[in-house]
Design a protein around this motif. Structure first.
Motif, PDB file in Angstrom:
ATOM      1  N   GLU A   1      -4.393  10.362  -2.419  1.00 14.51           N
ATOM      2  CA  GLU A   1      -4.053   8.939  -2.645  1.00 14.51           C
ATOM      3  C   GLU A   1      -3.311   8.379  -1.396  1.00 14.51           C
ATOM      4  N   ILE A   2      -2.115   9.440  -0.941  1.00 15.77           N
ATOM      5  CA  ILE A   2      -1.609   8.162  -0.244  1.00 15.77           C
ATOM      6  C   ILE A   2      -2.671   8.069   1.379  1.00 15.77           C
ATOM      7  N   ASN A   3      -3.261   8.929   1.640  1.00 16.99           N
ATOM      8  CA  ASN A   3      -4.725   8.593   2.393  1.00 16.99           C
ATOM      9  C   ASN A   3      -5.539   7.398   2.315  1.00 16.99           C
ATOM     10  N   GLY A   4      -5.535   7.526   1.138  1.00 19.60           N
ATOM     11  CA  GLY A   4      -6.703   6.299   0.980  1.00 19.60           C
ATOM     12  C   GLY A   4      -6.319   5.118   0.912  1.00 19.60           C
ATOM     13  N   ASP A   5      -4.596   5.209   0.514  1.00 14.94           N
ATOM     14  CA  ASP A   5      -4.021   3.752   1.047  1.00 14.94           C
ATOM     15  C   ASP A   5      -3.521   3.518   2.083  1.00 14.94           C
ATOM     16  N   LEU A   6      -3.291   4.999   3.450  1.00  8.34           N
ATOM     17  CA  LEU A   6      -3.428   4.703   4.819  1.00  8.34           C
ATOM     18  C   LEU A   6      -4.488   4.108   5.021  1.00  8.34           C
ATOM     19  N   ALA A   7      -5.767   4.704   4.748  1.00  3.43           N
ATOM     20  CA  ALA A   7      -6.762   4.179   4.692  1.00  3.43           C
ATOM     21  C   ALA A   7      -7.071   2.201   4.754  1.00  3.43           C
ATOM     22  N   ALA A   8      -6.548   2.236   3.216  1.00  2.00           N
ATOM     23  CA  ALA A   8      -6.480   0.689   3.427  1.00  2.00           C
ATOM     24  C   ALA A   8      -5.987  -0.019   3.741  1.00  2.00           C
ATOM     25  N   LEU A   9      -5.230   0.175   3.981  1.00  2.00           N
ATOM     26  CA  LEU A   9      -4.002  -0.459   5.029  1.00  2.00           C
ATOM     27  C   LEU A   9      -4.570  -0.537   6.272  1.00  2.00           C
ATOM     28  N   GLN A  10      -4.922   0.700   7.153  1.00  2.00           N
ATOM     29  CA  GLN A  10      -5.572  -0.070   8.281  1.00  2.00           C
ATOM     30  C   GLN A  10      -6.634  -0.845   8.026  1.00  2.00           C
TER      31      GLN A  10
ATOM     32  N   PHE B   1       0.329  -1.296   0.094  1.00  2.00           N
ATOM     33  CA  PHE B   1       0.308   0.235  -0.112  1.00  2.00           C
ATOM     34  C   PHE B   1       0.608   1.283   0.130  1.00  2.00           C
ATOM     35  N   ILE B   2       1.500   0.981   0.434  1.00  2.00           N
ATOM     36  CA  ILE B   2       2.908   2.209   0.507  1.00  2.00           C
ATOM     37  C   ILE B   2       4.032   2.546   0.588  1.00  2.00           C
ATOM     38  N   ALA B   3       5.563   1.221  -0.553  1.00  4.04           N
ATOM     39  CA  ALA B   3       5.942   1.786  -0.986  1.00  4.04           C
ATOM     40  C   ALA B   3       6.478   2.091  -1.927  1.00  4.04           C
ATOM     41  N   LYS B   4       5.009   2.618  -3.500  1.00  2.00           N
ATOM     42  CA  LYS B   4       5.373   2.250  -4.242  1.00  2.00           C
ATOM     43  C   LYS B   4       3.777   3.316  -4.574  1.00  2.00           C
ATOM     44  N   PRO B   5       3.834   4.025  -6.080  1.00  2.00           N
ATOM     45  CA  PRO B   5       3.032   4.678  -6.352  1.00  2.00           C
ATOM     46  C   PRO B   5       1.847   3.959  -7.302  1.00  2.00           C
ATOM     47  N   LEU B   6       0.807   3.854  -7.180  1.00  2.90           N
ATOM     48  CA  LEU B   6      -0.301   2.891  -8.174  1.00  2.90           C
ATOM     49  C   LEU B   6       0.167   2.995  -9.491  1.00  2.90           C
ATOM     50  N   GLN B   7       0.752   4.174  -9.897  1.00  2.00           N
ATOM     51  CA  GLN B   7       1.913   3.540 -11.031  1.00  2.00           C
ATOM     52  C   GLN B   7       2.570   3.929 -11.501  1.00  2.00           C
TER      53      GLN B   7
END
Length: 777
Positions: A682-691, A587-593
């Motif tokens: 995008e990062i906040n969305g990934d953090l929410a998904a990670l949690q 979720f965090i290490a790399k951007p979507l692309q």
């Protein structure tokens, strides 16, 4: 005739041997009182106290004289005349004091005046006793009037009296000549009413008494003072005296009720001695007689009352005349005395003032008679102890006379019968423990599935969720200002590169999250598991009657407990990092692309996270996570085959390979962020998904509940194996019973070890008493 010192040494040795026997009898009676009559116990206690008091007097090598009499009988005037100085209070104020002591001093440098004051509590007690005396019907109107004045004056001067009570060490004044302290003492007694009411005890050490031996005169308040504290003090002095100077007004030849009480107390202390053997009857105020006939008739009446007292110890005395004649009276004494008339009256009566005769009589008693009195007294004490010892031995030896030769019989008490009792108890303990464990600890099948864990283990998941939320919500990198700083670092202020900023933020964010998860998360989990383990230990301690050695034996506390706690933390850390690291990386290490390579390399782990997802959002179950990581959107590509959610690792791997080689319909990815706000979204969305996945997937995939159950089962099985395989619990309980370390253990048979031990100790003590008896007699 033996000298006093020879008699003292001989009787001291004799009484010390008798005291050893008496102490042993007292110890024995405290343990066997049920076998002895109350009368015998009371008699033993009384004789033991008498023996100890006499021993104390012999060891101190003092000659103590109690000067007693009714109030106003002239006791203090008598002592003043003896001292050759009117220094002690002899006026009405004397009623306020409890005790005056005159000690012999060896040298002039040893002379000392000491004044001790009442405490606040004692002042309150005195006032209460004065009220009780006033309410009674035993005192005359004159006596009640004086007590009422004392009561009123105390209430009036209470604050000043309390100032003296603060002097814990009292007052001390050394002197070379007794006249130096006369004014000081008279001032304290007569001029300062508050101080006079506060005084409890006056002690005067002077060479005016014989300095070649230790002599103490106790000027004791009258029995008829009406104050209980005074009466108690008089009784105590009478019990501890070697001789009695009894001040009796010559004009009162009859013996009153309070006087009879005094004589009974003196007589009770020495049952083998008559009061007449140690009393000096001093007929005070002899000058009050009208003429020689009146004097002779009155003296004859006194001799009738004191028929057994030798004439040398029945002495008419006029202390006031002695003070006046030798020119040492106070002004008060002079005002109350017509000196010329007194002197002429004594001549008319044909008698001296009597003080020299009294001193000669006391000195003769000290030098000659008291050795015989001491011999009689010690004979009585030894004989009384011997008689009691004989009665007690005859009573107890038939009951406790057998002494165990060794410990074999005692050990038998914890042999077969104990083993049978423990066998029954151990089966009950295991049954109770298993029932409690099933209700309070044990989880159901599929312990890592949703809702499978018991409420005790559910607390562990709650602790895990709270820690995940706390860690992710307090990330330094995720703070708005920090995000802005990282985003703009390295680029131009006006046109930063969104892709570069995205990479930089994720790089720092990934590093912070990994560090927190490796150091902080597992501590919380380990503490939750340790709480469950402690609960099991407490239950086992309860089942084993709170025996101290339980925890140490169960948890192998011979090892460092911190090592055991570190082992548990490490176990959680390994389990968590296996899937938690993958989730953070995904979720965090790399951007979507830039996730295509990660999706290929971590396909199996990602599918496992999908399979174990237990959240309520169906779009995040199997296939949804891969879709999100690839396209940035939550959507299910195809229906999940039945049973897929519980696929094995092998089937998951096969599916991953199949899907990797099969053509996939091209789906448009979410647009790449082109400004700071879109990067943050995008990062906040990934953090929410990670949690979400950490809480609803990683927790179950890591097998935390299974790990906890394994640790708890290990403790459970170890508890049983300690007894079933190693027989340690029976040894611990046996030791606790044998040495009486745990009264909670309900082991009870007809002849317990305690009963046996007590009986054996009593038998040994009886033998010691018999040996001591033989040594004394």
């Amino acid at each position: 005739m033996a000298t006093w010192l020879e008699t003292c040494a001989k009787q001291l040795t004799r009484l010390e041997k008798t005291s050893v026997l008496s102490d042993k009898l007292m110890t024995l009676s405290n343990k066997t009182g049920v076998d002895m009559s109350p009368e015998m116990l009371q008699k033993l206690e009384n004789e033991h106290a008498r023996l100890n008091r006499q021993l104390e007097r012999l060891r101190a090598n003092r000659f103590e004289v109690a000067v007693i009499g009714l109030e106003k009988a002239g006791k203090s005037a008598l002592l003043n005349a003896w001292l050759g100085q009117e220094i002690l209070p002899s006026a009405r104020e004397r009623c306020t004091f409890t005790s005056t002591e005159i000690w012999s001093a060896q040298t002039e440098q040893d002379q000392l005046l000491s004044i001790q004051y009442y405490t606040r509590e004692e002042i309150a007690t005195l006032q209460k006793q004065r009220q009780d005396a006033l309410a009674g019907a035993l005192l005359s109107d004159k006596e009640k009037k004086e007590i009422q004045e004392d009561f009123n004056d105390t209430e009036k001067n209470l604050n000043q009296i309390y100032e003296f009570t603060k002097l814990k060490n009292g007052f001390k004044q050394s002197f070379l000549d007794i006249g130096e302290i006369s004014e000081l003492l008279q001032s304290a007694i007569f001029k300062n009413r508050a101080q006079a009411l506060a005084i409890k005890r006056i002690q005067l050490k002077t060479v005016r008494l014989r300095s070649d031996r230790d002599i103490i005169f106790h000027d004791v308040p009258g029995f008829n003072s009406g104050i209980l504290m005074h009466a108690e003090q008089a009784v105590d002095r009478l019990r501890n005296c070697d001789a009695i100077i009894y001040a009796k007004e010559m004009k009162q030849p009859s013996i009153t009720g309070p006087e009879k009480e005094m004589l009974l107390v003196a007589d009770a202390e020495d049952p083998s001695l008559r009061v007449s053997d140690k009393v000096f009857v001093v007929l005070t105020q002899a000058d009050a007689m009208d003429d020689q006939i009146d004097f002779r008739d009155t003296l004859a009446k006194h001799k009738t009352f004191w028929a057994n007292v030798p004439e040398r110890r029945l002495l008419p005395v006029c202390a006031r005349s002695h003070l006046v004649e030798f020119g040492i009276p106070t002004d008060d004494t002079l005002r109350r005395s017509k000196s010329a008339d007194d002197k002429n009256k004594l001549k008319k009566l044909g008698i001296p003032d009597g003080m020299n005769a009294l001193k000669d009589a006391v000195n003769f008693y000290i030098d000659n008679e008291r050795s015989g009195v001491l011999q009689k007294r010690c004979d009585s004490l030894v004989n009384a102890t011997r008689q009691l010892a004989t009665e007690i031995l005859n009573k107890l030896e038939p009951i406790y006379g057998t002494v165990a030769e060794n410990d074999r019989q005692e050990d038998d008490l914890l042999g077969k019968e104990f083993n049978q009792w423990w066998g029954r108890e151990w089966q009950r303990i295991k049954k109770d423990f298993d029932m409690w464990y099933a209700e309070s600890i044990q989880g159901r099948k599929e312990a890592d599935s949703l809702g499978a864990e018991h409420e005790e283990l559910a607390a562990l998941r709650s602790a895990y969720d709270q820690k995940i939320e706390a860690l992710l919500s307090n990330l330094i990198t995720a703070q708005p200002d920090e995000l802005k700083r990282i985003y703009t670092a390295g680029g131009t202020l006006s046109m930063p590169d969104p892709r570069e900023g995205n990479y930089k933020i994720r790089e720092e964010l990934f590093r912070e999250i990994q560090k927190k998860f490796e150091t902080e998360l597992t501590d919380q989990l380990a503490q939750a598991l340790q709480a469950l383990i402690d609960g099991i230990v407490r239950k086992i301690q309860e089942l084993l009657w709170e025996t101290e050695e339980v925890r140490r034996t169960l948890l192998h506390s011979h090892l460092d407990e911190t090592i055991e706690q570190a082992r548990i933390r490490h176990g959680f850390q390994v389990l968590f990092l296996r899937f938690g690291r993958v989730a953070v990386e995904a979720f965090i290490a790399k951007p979507l692309q830039a996730r295509d390579r990660l999706l290929n390399e971590r396909a199996a782990e990602i599918k496992t996270l999908e399979a174990f997802y237990q959240g309520s959002d169906k779009t995040k179950q199997e296939g949804g996570l891969t879709h999100y990581l690839r396209y940035g959107l939550w959507a299910v590509l195809k229906a999940v085959p039945a049973g897929r959610a519980r696929s094995t690792a092998k089937t998951i791997a096969e599916t991953v390979i199949a899907e990797a080689v099969s053509p996939v319909k091209e789906i448009e990815k979410a647009a790449e962020p082109n400004n700071f706000e879109q990067v943050v979204d995008e990062i906040n969305g990934d953090l929410a998904a990670l949690q979400d996945y950490l809480k609803n997937s990683v927790f179950y995939a890591a097998g935390f509940i299974t790990y906890c159950n394994q640790e708890l089962e290990r403790i459970r099985n170890h508890f049983k194996e300690i007894e079933d395989n190693e027989r340690q619990w029976i040894g611990i309980i046996r030791t606790a019973v044998k040495y009486e370390r745990n009264p909670l253990i309900p082991y009870n048979i007809a002849h317990t070890r305690r009963d046996f031990q007590i009986r054996r100790e009593l038998a040994l003590e009886l033998k010691e008493v018999r040996d001591s008896y033989s040594n004394v007699f």
